[in-house]
Design a protein around this motif. Structure first.
Motif, PDB file in Angstrom:
ATOM      1  N   LEU A  21       0.803  -1.208  -0.103  1.00 45.45           N
ATOM      2  CA  LEU A  21       0.025   0.071   0.114  1.00 45.45           C
ATOM      3  C   LEU A  21       0.877   1.323  -0.139  1.00 45.45           C
ATOM      4  CD1 LEU A  21      -2.515  -1.247   2.581  1.00 45.45           C
ATOM      5  CD2 LEU A  21      -3.092  -0.911   0.153  1.00 45.45           C
ATOM      6  N   ARG A  22       1.889   1.364   0.985  1.00 48.16           N
ATOM      7  CA  ARG A  22       2.955   2.491   0.820  1.00 48.16           C
ATOM      8  C   ARG A  22       3.443   2.747  -0.626  1.00 48.16           C
ATOM      9  NH1 ARG A  22       6.635   0.334   3.145  1.00 48.16           N
ATOM     10  NH2 ARG A  22       8.140   0.388   1.342  1.00 48.16           N
ATOM     11  N   ARG A  23       3.955   1.818  -1.028  1.00 48.71           N
ATOM     12  CA  ARG A  23       4.563   1.602  -2.633  1.00 48.71           C
ATOM     13  C   ARG A  23       3.506   2.326  -3.501  1.00 48.71           C
ATOM     14  NH1 ARG A  23       7.414  -3.894  -3.542  1.00 48.71           N
ATOM     15  NH2 ARG A  23       5.608  -4.449  -1.883  1.00 48.71           N
ATOM     16  N   ALA A  24       2.302   1.460  -3.284  1.00 52.98           N
ATOM     17  CA  ALA A  24       1.357   1.875  -4.365  1.00 52.98           C
ATOM     18  C   ALA A  24       0.896   3.420  -4.305  1.00 52.98           C
ATOM     19  CB  ALA A  24      -0.032   1.159  -4.186  1.00 52.98           C
ATOM     20  N   ARG A  25       0.772   3.974  -2.978  1.00 50.19           N
ATOM     21  CA  ARG A  25       0.481   5.430  -2.679  1.00 50.19           C
ATOM     22  C   ARG A  25       1.664   6.329  -3.315  1.00 50.19           C
ATOM     23  NH1 ARG A  25      -0.057  10.053  -2.115  1.00 50.19           N
ATOM     24  NH2 ARG A  25      -1.204  11.082  -0.861  1.00 50.19           N
ATOM     25  N   GLU A  26       2.838   5.821  -3.384  1.00 50.26           N
ATOM     26  CA  GLU A  26       3.979   6.486  -3.745  1.00 50.26           C
ATOM     27  C   GLU A  26       3.930   6.737  -5.110  1.00 50.26           C
ATOM     28  OE1 GLU A  26       7.074   5.299  -0.058  1.00 50.26           O
ATOM     29  OE2 GLU A  26       7.282   4.315  -2.073  1.00 50.26           O
ATOM     30  N   LEU A  27       3.220   5.982  -6.086  1.00 49.14           N
ATOM     31  CA  LEU A  27       3.136   5.925  -7.463  1.00 49.14           C
ATOM     32  C   LEU A  27       2.043   7.230  -7.873  1.00 49.14           C
ATOM     33  CD1 LEU A  27       3.207   2.216  -8.365  1.00 49.14           C
ATOM     34  CD2 LEU A  27       4.930   4.072  -8.564  1.00 49.14           C
ATOM     35  N   GLY A  28       1.455   7.861  -6.843  1.00 49.74           N
ATOM     36  CA  GLY A  28       0.331   8.946  -7.055  1.00 49.74           C
ATOM     37  C   GLY A  28       0.033   9.849  -5.986  1.00 49.74           C
ATOM     38  N   ASP A  29      -1.080  10.266  -5.943  1.00 48.86           N
ATOM     39  CA  ASP A  29      -1.497  11.269  -4.757  1.00 48.86           C
ATOM     40  C   ASP A  29      -2.707  10.776  -4.381  1.00 48.86           C
ATOM     41  OD1 ASP A  29       0.335  13.383  -6.169  1.00 48.86           O
ATOM     42  OD2 ASP A  29      -1.130  13.096  -7.679  1.00 48.86           O
ATOM     43  N   TYR A  30      -3.394   9.727  -4.791  1.00 50.95           N
ATOM     44  CA  TYR A  30      -4.717   9.223  -4.236  1.00 50.95           C
ATOM     45  C   TYR A  30      -4.664   7.712  -4.394  1.00 50.95           C
ATOM     46  CZ  TYR A  30      -9.818   9.281  -3.089  1.00 50.95           C
ATOM     47  OH  TYR A  30     -10.936   9.198  -2.779  1.00 50.95           O
ATOM     48  N   LEU A  31      -5.131   6.983  -3.223  1.00 48.64           N
ATOM     49  CA  LEU A  31      -5.010   5.347  -3.380  1.00 48.64           C
ATOM     50  C   LEU A  31      -6.299   4.923  -3.186  1.00 48.64           C
ATOM     51  CD1 LEU A  31      -3.564   2.632  -3.932  1.00 48.64           C
ATOM     52  CD2 LEU A  31      -2.969   2.796  -1.444  1.00 48.64           C
ATOM     53  N   ILE A  32      -6.991   4.194  -3.845  1.00 52.86           N
ATOM     54  CA  ILE A  32      -8.015   3.516  -4.036  1.00 52.86           C
ATOM     55  C   ILE A  32      -7.976   1.884  -3.689  1.00 52.86           C
ATOM     56  CG2 ILE A  32     -10.340   2.752  -5.330  1.00 52.86           C
ATOM     57  CD1 ILE A  32      -9.269   5.528  -6.922  1.00 52.86           C
ATOM     58  N   VAL A  33      -8.495   1.392  -2.699  1.00 51.80           N
ATOM     59  CA  VAL A  33      -8.167  -0.154  -2.516  1.00 51.80           C
ATOM     60  C   VAL A  33      -9.617  -0.757  -2.782  1.00 51.80           C
ATOM     61  CG1 VAL A  33      -7.810  -1.803  -0.691  1.00 51.80           C
ATOM     62  CG2 VAL A  33      -6.239   0.203  -0.753  1.00 51.80           C
ATOM     63  N   VAL A  34      -9.798  -1.754  -3.551  1.00 48.75           N
ATOM     64  CA  VAL A  34     -11.000  -2.400  -3.887  1.00 48.75           C
ATOM     65  C   VAL A  34     -10.912  -3.721  -3.328  1.00 48.75           C
ATOM     66  CG1 VAL A  34     -12.414  -3.133  -5.740  1.00 48.75           C
ATOM     67  CG2 VAL A  34     -10.650  -1.203  -6.228  1.00 48.75           C
TER      68      VAL A  34
END
Ligand code: C2G
Length: 131
Positions: A21-34
């Motif tokens: 989740l940390r690395r995913a969020r670092e790829l953008g500004d907003y993280l959606i978890v489905v």
């Protein structure tokens, strides 16, 4: 705003999930978890979660990297989800490498290295041995 989307069961939340989740969020500004619903897990993945969807959602919403948690009810919804949530980047751990390349016409697809030596399955197995 660069929007990132990822999918998962996130049962027995552990540091491997947090690393993702940390690395995913670092790829953008907003993280959606489905997040996989209990019905989807049971009917389609053959998984029985320890924690209910509501509890797993509550835990994910408490994580600083997560901005929105929505339900995953079937395998097919990814194509519509990336449009519905205006995702620029789709991220999964590399245990799924190549499985979601069909989304490349809609968004960037990134597979991140899994955190080795930790998994919900292993946690359950080691706890199962405890009296
Ligand atoms: N993960 C990781 N390292 C681990 C364990 C998990 O990076 N040690 C990642 C997985 O690759 C996945 C995310 O954490 O990207 C969530 O893992 P799971 O809850 O096991 O997700 P899964 O059951 O594979 O569901 O439609 C896709 C499915 O919903 C994915």
């Amino acid at each position: 705003m660069k929007r990132v989307i990822t999918y998962g069961t996130y049962d027995l939340l552990h540091y491997g999930h947090i690393n993702l989740l940390r690395r995913a969020r670092e790829l953008g500004d907003y993280l959606i978890v489905v997040l996989s619903t209990d019905e989807f897990n049971w009917n389609m993945k053959g998984k029985k979660c320890y924690f209910s969807y509501e509890k797993r959602k509550q835990m994910l919403e408490a994580i600083r990297y997560v901005d929105l948690v929505v339900p995953e009810e079937n395998w097919e919804q990814k194509n519509t989800d990336v449009v519905k949530y205006q995702a620029d980047v789709f991220v999964m751990g590399d245990d799924w490498k190549g499985k979601f390349d069909f989304l490349k016409d809609k968004c960037e697809v990134v597979y991140l290295p899994r955190t080795p030596e930790i998994s919900t399955t292993e946690i359950k197995a080691s706890l199962g041995g405890l009296k």
